[in-house]
Scaffold this motif. Structure first.
Motif, PDB file in Angstrom:
ATOM      1  N   ILE A 105       3.959  12.656  66.592  1.00 29.72           N
ATOM      2  CA  ILE A 105       3.265  11.683  65.742  1.00 29.72           C
ATOM      3  C   ILE A 105       3.357  12.099  64.283  1.00 29.72           C
ATOM      4  O   ILE A 105       3.532  11.263  63.383  1.00 29.72           O
ATOM      5  CB  ILE A 105       1.794  11.547  66.189  1.00 29.72           C
ATOM      6  CG1 ILE A 105       1.725  10.927  67.589  1.00 29.72           C
ATOM      7  CG2 ILE A 105       0.994  10.716  65.195  1.00 29.72           C
ATOM      8  CD1 ILE A 105       0.333  10.915  68.182  1.00 29.72           C
ATOM      9  N   SER A 106       3.255  13.412  64.025  1.00 33.45           N
ATOM     10  CA  SER A 106       3.392  13.914  62.655  1.00 33.45           C
ATOM     11  C   SER A 106       4.776  13.593  62.095  1.00 33.45           C
ATOM     12  O   SER A 106       4.913  13.201  60.937  1.00 33.45           O
ATOM     13  CB  SER A 106       3.153  15.429  62.636  1.00 33.45           C
ATOM     14  OG  SER A 106       3.476  15.986  61.381  1.00 33.45           O
ATOM     15  N   GLY A 107       5.813  13.753  62.919  1.00 36.66           N
ATOM     16  CA  GLY A 107       7.164  13.421  62.482  1.00 36.66           C
ATOM     17  C   GLY A 107       7.318  11.945  62.174  1.00 36.66           C
ATOM     18  O   GLY A 107       7.955  11.561  61.190  1.00 36.66           O
ATOM     19  N   ILE A 108       6.711  11.093  62.998  1.00 36.68           N
ATOM     20  CA  ILE A 108       6.758   9.644  62.758  1.00 36.68           C
ATOM     21  C   ILE A 108       6.070   9.301  61.443  1.00 36.68           C
ATOM     22  O   ILE A 108       6.557   8.476  60.658  1.00 36.68           O
ATOM     23  CB  ILE A 108       6.099   8.884  63.933  1.00 36.68           C
ATOM     24  CG1 ILE A 108       6.936   9.067  65.208  1.00 36.68           C
ATOM     25  CG2 ILE A 108       5.948   7.400  63.603  1.00 36.68           C
ATOM     26  CD1 ILE A 108       6.275   8.512  66.451  1.00 36.68           C
ATOM     27  N   ALA A 109       4.925   9.955  61.177  1.00 36.35           N
ATOM     28  CA  ALA A 109       4.200   9.709  59.923  1.00 36.35           C
ATOM     29  C   ALA A 109       5.030  10.131  58.719  1.00 36.35           C
ATOM     30  O   ALA A 109       5.036   9.441  57.689  1.00 36.35           O
ATOM     31  CB  ALA A 109       2.867  10.462  59.943  1.00 36.35           C
ATOM     32  N   LEU A 110       5.760  11.243  58.845  1.00 36.55           N
ATOM     33  CA  LEU A 110       6.602  11.707  57.740  1.00 36.55           C
ATOM     34  C   LEU A 110       7.746  10.728  57.473  1.00 36.55           C
ATOM     35  O   LEU A 110       8.028  10.387  56.317  1.00 36.55           O
ATOM     36  CB  LEU A 110       7.161  13.091  58.055  1.00 36.55           C
ATOM     37  CG  LEU A 110       8.097  13.711  57.011  1.00 36.55           C
ATOM     38  CD1 LEU A 110       7.419  13.797  55.644  1.00 36.55           C
ATOM     39  CD2 LEU A 110       8.561  15.085  57.456  1.00 36.55           C
ATOM     40  N   VAL A 111       8.384  10.256  58.524  1.00 38.93           N
ATOM     41  CA  VAL A 111       9.487   9.298  58.359  1.00 38.93           C
ATOM     42  C   VAL A 111       8.971   7.988  57.773  1.00 38.93           C
ATOM     43  O   VAL A 111       9.575   7.408  56.861  1.00 38.93           O
ATOM     44  CB  VAL A 111      10.188   9.050  59.709  1.00 38.93           C
ATOM     45  CG1 VAL A 111      11.184   7.900  59.598  1.00 38.93           C
ATOM     46  CG2 VAL A 111      10.901  10.314  60.176  1.00 38.93           C
ATOM     47  N   ALA A 112       7.825   7.513  58.287  1.00 40.20           N
ATOM     48  CA  ALA A 112       7.261   6.255  57.792  1.00 40.20           C
ATOM     49  C   ALA A 112       6.855   6.364  56.331  1.00 40.20           C
ATOM     50  O   ALA A 112       7.091   5.450  55.527  1.00 40.20           O
ATOM     51  CB  ALA A 112       6.059   5.857  58.647  1.00 40.20           C
ATOM     52  N   GLY A 113       6.230   7.492  55.953  1.00 39.51           N
ATOM     53  CA  GLY A 113       5.824   7.684  54.567  1.00 39.51           C
ATOM     54  C   GLY A 113       7.004   7.797  53.614  1.00 39.51           C
ATOM     55  O   GLY A 113       6.907   7.382  52.458  1.00 39.51           O
ATOM     56  N   THR A 114       8.113   8.328  54.103  1.00 39.08           N
ATOM     57  CA  THR A 114       9.307   8.432  53.270  1.00 39.08           C
ATOM     58  C   THR A 114      10.003   7.084  53.126  1.00 39.08           C
ATOM     59  O   THR A 114      10.531   6.751  52.064  1.00 39.08           O
ATOM     60  CB  THR A 114      10.289   9.455  53.872  1.00 39.08           C
ATOM     61  OG1 THR A 114       9.606  10.707  54.055  1.00 39.08           O
ATOM     62  CG2 THR A 114      11.484   9.675  52.958  1.00 39.08           C
ATOM     63  N   ALA A 115       9.980   6.287  54.199  1.00 36.96           N
ATOM     64  CA  ALA A 115      10.713   5.019  54.209  1.00 36.96           C
ATOM     65  C   ALA A 115       9.984   3.897  53.478  1.00 36.96           C
ATOM     66  O   ALA A 115      10.614   3.005  52.917  1.00 36.96           O
ATOM     67  CB  ALA A 115      10.998   4.593  55.648  1.00 36.96           C
ATOM     68  N   SER A 116       8.652   3.928  53.502  1.00 36.16           N
ATOM     69  CA  SER A 116       7.889   2.808  52.934  1.00 36.16           C
ATOM     70  C   SER A 116       6.839   3.299  51.953  1.00 36.16           C
ATOM     71  O   SER A 116       6.112   4.265  52.233  1.00 36.16           O
ATOM     72  CB  SER A 116       7.213   2.023  54.065  1.00 36.16           C
ATOM     73  OG  SER A 116       6.382   1.006  53.543  1.00 36.16           O
ATOM     74  N   LYS A 117       6.745   2.621  50.827  1.00 33.35           N
ATOM     75  CA  LYS A 117       5.704   2.922  49.850  1.00 33.35           C
ATOM     76  C   LYS A 117       4.354   2.353  50.256  1.00 33.35           C
ATOM     77  O   LYS A 117       3.335   2.665  49.627  1.00 33.35           O
ATOM     78  CB  LYS A 117       6.104   2.363  48.484  1.00 33.35           C
ATOM     79  CG  LYS A 117       7.331   3.042  47.879  1.00 33.35           C
ATOM     80  CD  LYS A 117       7.632   2.488  46.501  1.00 33.35           C
ATOM     81  CE  LYS A 117       8.850   3.172  45.876  1.00 33.35           C
ATOM     82  NZ  LYS A 117       9.163   2.633  44.524  1.00 33.35           N
ATOM     83  N   GLN A 118       4.334   1.509  51.298  1.00 30.21           N
ATOM     84  CA  GLN A 118       3.084   0.928  51.766  1.00 30.21           C
ATOM     85  C   GLN A 118       2.220   1.952  52.496  1.00 30.21           C
ATOM     86  O   GLN A 118       1.010   1.768  52.633  1.00 30.21           O
ATOM     87  CB  GLN A 118       3.379  -0.257  52.702  1.00 30.21           C
ATOM     88  CG  GLN A 118       4.211  -1.365  52.070  1.00 30.21           C
ATOM     89  CD  GLN A 118       3.524  -1.986  50.873  1.00 30.21           C
ATOM     90  OE1 GLN A 118       2.308  -2.174  50.872  1.00 30.21           O
ATOM     91  NE2 GLN A 118       4.303  -2.289  49.828  1.00 30.21           N
ATOM     92  N   VAL A 119       2.855   3.015  52.983  1.00 25.19           N
ATOM     93  CA  VAL A 119       2.103   4.067  53.670  1.00 25.19           C
ATOM     94  C   VAL A 119       1.393   4.924  52.625  1.00 25.19           C
ATOM     95  O   VAL A 119       2.026   5.420  51.688  1.00 25.19           O
ATOM     96  CB  VAL A 119       3.047   4.948  54.517  1.00 25.19           C
ATOM     97  CG1 VAL A 119       2.264   6.061  55.206  1.00 25.19           C
ATOM     98  CG2 VAL A 119       3.784   4.101  55.546  1.00 25.19           C
ATOM     99  N   PRO A 120       0.074   5.094  52.738  1.00 25.01           N
ATOM    100  CA  PRO A 120      -0.662   5.872  51.723  1.00 25.01           C
ATOM    101  C   PRO A 120      -0.140   7.299  51.613  1.00 25.01           C
ATOM    102  O   PRO A 120       0.260   7.913  52.609  1.00 25.01           O
ATOM    103  CB  PRO A 120      -2.107   5.843  52.241  1.00 25.01           C
ATOM    104  CG  PRO A 120      -2.169   4.671  53.159  1.00 25.01           C
ATOM    105  CD  PRO A 120      -0.817   4.544  53.769  1.00 25.01           C
ATOM    106  N   ALA A 121      -0.147   7.826  50.406  1.00 23.90           N
ATOM    107  CA  ALA A 121       0.279   9.211  50.178  1.00 23.90           C
ATOM    108  C   ALA A 121      -0.666  10.170  50.888  1.00 23.90           C
ATOM    109  O   ALA A 121      -1.885  10.007  50.865  1.00 23.90           O
ATOM    110  CB  ALA A 121       0.308   9.511  48.678  1.00 23.90           C
TER     111      ALA A 121
END
Length: 278
Positions: A105-121
């Protein structure tokens, strides 16, 4: 994990991750301190690729870990409860699989945060901190003999410390001290997993007495040695990366200066030739 190989796999995972994070965060710190303020507003493509790679590695490693825990020869094979015997099936394997799940799940969060600016920092750090907390939480409730319980309780210091430092990164981003501390604690986890494997499942030589108090004293001291080695590894790797980057950037600047001098001299020659013709 009821064998040496079962501890070597997560140990190798954390050792590689510690090395990866040390190199990555040293490069990021160099970029943050050496680049111009306007350039820092846009993340270089290299760092985005590194984050994608790291997230993909976490997802892949977690998937492999779950499959190994479930489908080894004596694994539960996706069976949680045995209705005939009215008992749980290989709960320790299920606990280890749950740990791997949260790192995925942590890896998915990292990929999602890198791919989209909509994911909060900070979501990637929050997910990683939660994964580390779950790891320590589940290890805490393992039922073990005295020495076995002690080496795992020492592991909890590294796990919960890494969870706390990662949680601090949620609120204090781009802090190289916290980033390298996390890398060092990952080194500590990785090396200590190997140490646990050697203590509980020695590949050769006599077995350890799991009830002898002197053995508990020795492994406690040994844990401090592992911590010192982990800190030295972070210091050595980050220093080596910094020196290499400085040399590379220095050569690049020399090349740019040389190109400028060459272009200026060529333009001056062209002007002199024009004046001679006139």
């Amino acid at each position: 994990m009821a064998n040496f190989g079962g501890h070597a796999i997560p140990g190798s995972f954390f050792l590689f991750l510690g090395f990866w994070l040390t190199v990555k965060h040293t490069l990021q710190h160099h970029w943050r301190t050496q680049s111009r303020p306007k350039a820092r507003q846009v993340t270089p493509p290299l760092f985005r690729k590194l984050d994608y790679t790291e997230g993909g590695f976490q997802i892949f490693g977690s998937f492999v870990g779950i499959m190994v825990e479930q489908f080894v020869v004596d694994g539960p094979h996706a069976r949680l409860y045995d209705a005939e015997n009215k008992s749980w099936v290989k709960l320790m394997n299920w606990q280890h699989g749950t740990m791997y799940l949260f790192f995925g799940i942590s890896g998915i969060a990292l990929v999602a945060g890198t791919a989209s600016k909509q994911v909060p920092a900070g979501v990637d750090r929050l997910a990683l901190s939660l994964a580390l907390f779950v790891e320590g939480f589940l290890f805490h409730f393992h039922n073990r003999p005295p020495l076995d319980a002690h080496v795992h309780s020492l592991l909890l210091f590294a796990v919960f410390s890494a969870s706390a430092s990662t949680m601090l990164e949620v609120f204090k981003r781009d802090n190289v001290v916290l980033e390298l501390l996390r890398a060092g604690l990952f080194f500590l986890q990785g090396s200590w997993f190997y140490q646990i494997g050697f203590v509980l499942y020695p590949p050769s030589g006599p077995k350890w007495d799991l009830t002898l108090h002197d053995n508990m004293m020795f492994v406690t001291m040994c844990f401090c040695w592992h911590l010192a080695v982990a800190l030295l590894l972070v210091a050595g790797i980050s220093s080596a990366v910094w020196v290499l980057v400085k040399r590379f950037s220095g050569r690049k600047q020399d090349m740019e200066i040389g190109m400028r001098i060459t272009s200026e001299s060529s333009s001056q020659k062209a002007l002199l030739e024009e004046w001679d013709e006139e």
